[in-house]
Design a protein around this motif. Structure first.
Motif, short mmCIF file in Angstrom:
data_model
loop_
_atom_site.label_atom_id
_atom_site.label_comp_id
_atom_site.label_asym_id
_atom_site.label_seq_id
_atom_site.Cartn_x
_atom_site.Cartn_y
_atom_site.Cartn_z
N ALA A 11 38.51 -57.54 -9.05
CA ALA A 11 37.59 -56.34 -8.87
C ALA A 11 37.64 -55.68 -7.42
CB ALA A 11 36.38 -56.58 -9.15
N LEU A 12 38.47 -56.28 -6.72
CA LEU A 12 38.60 -55.86 -5.22
C LEU A 12 39.36 -55.24 -4.54
CD1 LEU A 12 35.49 -58.43 -3.42
CD2 LEU A 12 35.01 -56.51 -4.19
N ARG A 13 39.44 -54.41 -2.95
CA ARG A 13 40.51 -53.86 -2.96
C ARG A 13 40.99 -54.83 -1.80
NH1 ARG A 13 37.80 -48.64 -3.37
NH2 ARG A 13 37.83 -48.24 -1.22
N GLY A 14 41.73 -54.86 -1.95
CA GLY A 14 43.41 -55.99 -0.71
C GLY A 14 44.30 -55.18 0.06
N VAL A 15 44.69 -54.83 1.24
CA VAL A 15 45.59 -55.30 1.19
C VAL A 15 46.70 -55.79 2.03
CG1 VAL A 15 45.71 -52.26 0.85
CG2 VAL A 15 45.66 -53.51 3.18
N VAL A 16 47.88 -56.31 1.95
CA VAL A 16 48.75 -57.02 2.38
C VAL A 16 49.50 -56.64 4.11
CG1 VAL A 16 50.81 -58.77 3.51
CG2 VAL A 16 49.41 -58.91 0.99
N VAL A 17 48.31 -56.93 5.83
CA VAL A 17 48.48 -56.78 6.72
C VAL A 17 48.99 -57.65 7.60
CG1 VAL A 17 47.88 -55.04 8.42
CG2 VAL A 17 46.41 -54.88 6.38
N GLU A 18 50.55 -57.16 8.33
CA GLU A 18 51.35 -58.40 9.00
C GLU A 18 50.23 -58.58 10.64
OE1 GLU A 18 53.99 -59.32 8.35
OE2 GLU A 18 54.13 -58.56 6.52
N LYS A 19 51.09 -59.19 11.46
CA LYS A 19 49.88 -59.74 12.31
C LYS A 19 50.34 -58.42 13.05
CE LYS A 19 51.22 -62.90 16.53
NZ LYS A 19 51.62 -63.78 16.70
#
Length: 163
Positions: free
Chosen positions: A114-122
């Motif tokens: 249900a939530l919003r998420g993004v993959v982010v690099e170091k």
């Protein structure tokens, strides 16, 4: 629970969470069973209805800052991560949201379904979520077409002035 001036719910420390990877390999229990276990840590693990992204585990604290925005359809987040991670915004995922990391379009995931998420690099990054549903674009285009049609009809049917 706290709300910002746009009515969005915020954590007490006003920070989205950078979470570690939850392994969804074969033979793993269902997400509901995992969430009910004593050792489940929602600040460190995320549940997905589909295959989770590949993330890294690392030590140290990540820096996450939610920037103030005058527009309720935009959310700006600055992060400094020690490794590749998932940054979750504690707001509902809904069609029409788009995400950019350092100005580049990126996929929005739905952790916990249900939530919003993004993959982010170091490293240090700027994340921007913006809301512009396709229905609004279609509605604006149809409205413009309607105005142009009315103007065209008026121009074609007007009576010439007599001198």
């Amino acid at each position: 629970r706290l709300r910002d001036r746009h009515g969005r719910f915020l954590d007490a420390n006003r920070q989205p969470r950078g979470l570690g990877q939850l392994d969804h390999g074969g033979g793993q229990p269902a997400a509901g069973e995992v969430a009910q276990t004593v050792d489940f840590q929602p600040r460190r693990e995320a549940l997905f209805l589909s295959q989770p992204p590949a993330l890294e585990s690392c030590d140290g604290d990540d820096a996450v800052e939610l920037s103030e925005s005058r527009n309720p359809n935009r959310v700006h987040i600055n992060v400094k991560l020690n490794c590749r991670a998932l940054v979750i915004l504690s707001e509902t995922h809904f069609p029409g949201w788009r995400a950019r990391v350092d100005g580049k379009e990126t996929a929005i995931l739905a952790p916990f379904g249900a939530l919003r998420g993004v993959v982010v690099e170091k490293g240090e990054h700027h994340i921007e979520f913006s809301y512009l549903p396709n229905a609004a674009l279609i509605g604006a285009a149809l409205s413009a077409a309607g105005v142009l049609f009315v103007l065209w009809t008026y121009w074609r049917t007007r009576k010439p002035r007599s001198v």
